[in-house]
Write a protein that holds these residues in place. Sequence first.
Motif, PDB file in Angstrom:
ATOM      1  N   ARG A   1     -36.444  45.322  -1.857  1.00  0.00           N
ATOM      2  CA  ARG A   1     -35.906  45.406  -0.496  1.00  0.00           C
ATOM      3  C   ARG A   1     -35.376  44.025  -0.125  1.00  0.00           C
ATOM      4  NH1 ARG A   1     -39.980  45.755   2.376  1.00  0.00           N
ATOM      5  NH2 ARG A   1     -39.181  46.746   4.244  1.00  0.00           N
ATOM      6  N   GLU A   2     -34.052  43.932   0.052  1.00  0.00           N
ATOM      7  CA  GLU A   2     -33.389  42.642   0.198  1.00  0.00           C
ATOM      8  C   GLU A   2     -33.014  42.334   1.651  1.00  0.00           C
ATOM      9  OE1 GLU A   2     -32.903  40.553  -2.270  1.00  0.00           O
ATOM     10  OE2 GLU A   2     -33.510  41.850  -3.924  1.00  0.00           O
ATOM     11  N   PRO A   3     -33.067  41.060   2.039  1.00  0.00           N
ATOM     12  CA  PRO A   3     -32.576  40.685   3.369  1.00  0.00           C
ATOM     13  C   PRO A   3     -31.068  40.881   3.451  1.00  0.00           C
ATOM     14  CG  PRO A   3     -33.100  38.728   2.079  1.00  0.00           C
ATOM     15  CD  PRO A   3     -33.569  39.899   1.272  1.00  0.00           C
ATOM     16  N   HIS A   4     -30.593  41.190   4.648  1.00  0.00           N
ATOM     17  CA  HIS A   4     -29.165  41.415   4.823  1.00  0.00           C
ATOM     18  C   HIS A   4     -28.830  41.291   6.308  1.00  0.00           C
ATOM     19  CE1 HIS A   4     -29.397  45.613   6.557  1.00  0.00           C
ATOM     20  NE2 HIS A   4     -30.626  45.438   6.134  1.00  0.00           N
ATOM     21  N   ASP A   5     -27.544  41.205   6.576  1.00  0.00           N
ATOM     22  CA  ASP A   5     -27.043  41.218   7.948  1.00  0.00           C
ATOM     23  C   ASP A   5     -25.953  42.269   7.980  1.00  0.00           C
ATOM     24  OD1 ASP A   5     -26.152  40.787  10.492  1.00  0.00           O
ATOM     25  OD2 ASP A   5     -25.413  38.748  10.158  1.00  0.00           O
ATOM     26  N   GLY A   6     -26.339  43.482   8.351  1.00  0.00           N
ATOM     27  CA  GLY A   6     -25.393  44.582   8.296  1.00  0.00           C
ATOM     28  C   GLY A   6     -24.939  44.823   6.871  1.00  0.00           C
ATOM     29  N   ASP A   7     -23.642  44.725   6.632  1.00  0.00           N
ATOM     30  CA  ASP A   7     -23.073  44.967   5.303  1.00  0.00           C
ATOM     31  C   ASP A   7     -22.985  43.696   4.465  1.00  0.00           C
ATOM     32  OD1 ASP A   7     -22.710  47.673   5.807  1.00  0.00           O
ATOM     33  OD2 ASP A   7     -20.725  47.372   6.686  1.00  0.00           O
ATOM     34  N   THR A   8     -23.675  42.654   4.904  1.00  0.00           N
ATOM     35  CA  THR A   8     -23.671  41.385   4.172  1.00  0.00           C
ATOM     36  C   THR A   8     -25.021  41.141   3.523  1.00  0.00           C
ATOM     37  OG1 THR A   8     -22.039  40.412   5.666  1.00  0.00           O
ATOM     38  CG2 THR A   8     -23.372  38.879   4.367  1.00  0.00           C
ATOM     39  N   TRP A   9     -25.011  40.957   2.223  1.00  0.00           N
ATOM     40  CA  TRP A   9     -26.227  40.641   1.460  1.00  0.00           C
ATOM     41  C   TRP A   9     -26.603  39.186   1.681  1.00  0.00           C
ATOM     42  CZ3 TRP A   9     -26.384  37.123  -2.720  1.00  0.00           C
ATOM     43  CH2 TRP A   9     -27.562  37.134  -3.503  1.00  0.00           C
ATOM     44  N   ILE A  10     -27.910  38.922   1.803  1.00  0.00           N
ATOM     45  CA  ILE A  10     -28.427  37.562   1.970  1.00  0.00           C
ATOM     46  C   ILE A  10     -29.338  37.258   0.790  1.00  0.00           C
ATOM     47  CG2 ILE A  10     -29.777  35.994   3.416  1.00  0.00           C
ATOM     48  CD1 ILE A  10     -29.010  37.739   5.823  1.00  0.00           C
ATOM     49  N   CYS A  11     -29.086  36.168   0.111  1.00  0.00           N
ATOM     50  CA  CYS A  11     -29.902  35.776  -1.042  1.00  0.00           C
ATOM     51  C   CYS A  11     -31.290  35.352  -0.573  1.00  0.00           C
ATOM     52  CB  CYS A  11     -29.222  34.631  -1.784  1.00  0.00           C
ATOM     53  SG  CYS A  11     -30.159  34.024  -3.210  1.00  0.00           S
ATOM     54  N   ARG A  12     -32.309  35.936  -1.139  1.00  0.00           N
ATOM     55  CA  ARG A  12     -33.670  35.598  -0.713  1.00  0.00           C
ATOM     56  C   ARG A  12     -34.109  34.220  -1.203  1.00  0.00           C
ATOM     57  NH1 ARG A  12     -34.450  39.435  -4.796  1.00  0.00           N
ATOM     58  NH2 ARG A  12     -35.853  38.795  -6.484  1.00  0.00           N
ATOM     59  N   ARG A  13     -33.379  33.626  -2.121  1.00  0.00           N
ATOM     60  CA  ARG A  13     -33.694  32.278  -2.592  1.00  0.00           C
ATOM     61  C   ARG A  13     -33.034  31.198  -1.738  1.00  0.00           C
ATOM     62  NH1 ARG A  13     -34.670  33.283  -8.278  1.00  0.00           N
ATOM     63  NH2 ARG A  13     -36.433  34.750  -8.221  1.00  0.00           N
ATOM     64  N   ASP A  14     -31.946  31.559  -1.070  1.00  0.00           N
ATOM     65  CA  ASP A  14     -31.217  30.624  -0.219  1.00  0.00           C
ATOM     66  C   ASP A  14     -30.459  31.451   0.810  1.00  0.00           C
ATOM     67  OD1 ASP A  14     -29.391  28.902   0.997  1.00  0.00           O
ATOM     68  OD2 ASP A  14     -29.072  27.718  -0.807  1.00  0.00           O
ATOM     69  N   GLU A  15     -30.949  31.470   2.033  1.00  0.00           N
ATOM     70  CA  GLU A  15     -30.392  32.354   3.053  1.00  0.00           C
ATOM     71  C   GLU A  15     -28.971  31.987   3.471  1.00  0.00           C
ATOM     72  OE1 GLU A  15     -33.023  32.765   6.350  1.00  0.00           O
ATOM     73  OE2 GLU A  15     -34.540  33.862   5.191  1.00  0.00           O
ATOM     74  N   GLU A  16     -28.492  30.827   3.050  1.00  0.00           N
ATOM     75  CA  GLU A  16     -27.114  30.461   3.366  1.00  0.00           C
ATOM     76  C   GLU A  16     -26.117  31.106   2.397  1.00  0.00           C
ATOM     77  OE1 GLU A  16     -26.492  26.326   3.916  1.00  0.00           O
ATOM     78  OE2 GLU A  16     -28.140  26.095   5.344  1.00  0.00           O
ATOM     79  N   ILE A  17     -26.625  31.671   1.322  1.00  0.00           N
ATOM     80  CA  ILE A  17     -25.761  32.399   0.382  1.00  0.00           C
ATOM     81  C   ILE A  17     -25.657  33.835   0.879  1.00  0.00           C
ATOM     82  CG2 ILE A  17     -25.452  33.189  -1.979  1.00  0.00           C
ATOM     83  CD1 ILE A  17     -27.125  30.778  -2.886  1.00  0.00           C
ATOM     84  N   ARG A  18     -24.486  34.194   1.356  1.00  0.00           N
ATOM     85  CA  ARG A  18     -24.255  35.507   1.954  1.00  0.00           C
ATOM     86  C   ARG A  18     -22.951  36.083   1.409  1.00  0.00           C
ATOM     87  NH1 ARG A  18     -26.819  35.803   7.665  1.00  0.00           N
ATOM     88  NH2 ARG A  18     -28.528  34.299   7.450  1.00  0.00           N
ATOM     89  N   LEU A  19     -23.016  37.311   0.934  1.00  0.00           N
ATOM     90  CA  LEU A  19     -21.850  37.944   0.330  1.00  0.00           C
ATOM     91  C   LEU A  19     -21.765  39.405   0.752  1.00  0.00           C
ATOM     92  CD1 LEU A  19     -22.401  36.509  -3.258  1.00  0.00           C
ATOM     93  CD2 LEU A  19     -20.523  35.866  -1.727  1.00  0.00           C
ATOM     94  N   PRO A  20     -20.565  39.923   0.962  1.00  0.00           N
ATOM     95  CA  PRO A  20     -20.429  41.351   1.302  1.00  0.00           C
ATOM     96  C   PRO A  20     -20.916  42.231   0.162  1.00  0.00           C
ATOM     97  CG  PRO A  20     -18.389  40.141   1.723  1.00  0.00           C
ATOM     98  CD  PRO A  20     -19.266  39.236   0.923  1.00  0.00           C
TER      99      PRO A  20
END
Length: 213
Positions: free
Chosen positions: A126-145
Amino acid sequence: MSGQLPGGGIELSPAEIEALDARWSSSWTPAEVARRLAGVGAPWCVAAGWALELFRGGQTRAHGDIEIAIPEAGFPEIRDRFPGYVLDAAGSGRIWEDAPPETLAAVHQTWLRDPATGDYLLDVFREPHDGDTWICRRDEEIRLPYREIIHRTEDGIPYLAPELVLLFKAKHARPKDQRDFDTTVPHLTRAQRATLAELLARVHPGHAWLTEL
């Protein structure tokens, strides 16, 4: 997900953790998981070692289990696809059998268990995300659609982008992870290699794999 593990659960000894391998011997294949999740609205994908096999187009080693990654908010839809199965939460050498929703929500991994045999069939990240954007659990500043990080095989099985799979494998770089790196890098495009190098330098500066990229 909470940053603190819930109380309770069963603490597993190293021998018990090793013995769990046998309970994954009946785990599903990527094709079986895709069949069971057909039509699910939440973005999901095969992760870890199996994802690299799907990217390369053929199996190169045995796999002890199968993992999929989903956005945290999409978990209920995945869970509802498996009535009759048991959900165990797992993390940090502990397991919470038949975990209640609040425990599942606090732990990154959920193991799907067949109550008739005790075998584990699927590991759900179960991964962190912001809507349709994936958030890397190792570095929350890495965000990709999600549309950019989920690839598909010719027959439609979704899998995580190989450069992200290798980023997660870099933390431990066990023998199987090194083998996955060695067998996958020759198949990466120049852009994928550059992305992996950039992410490794950010999350694991000085990592040995950087010299090979």
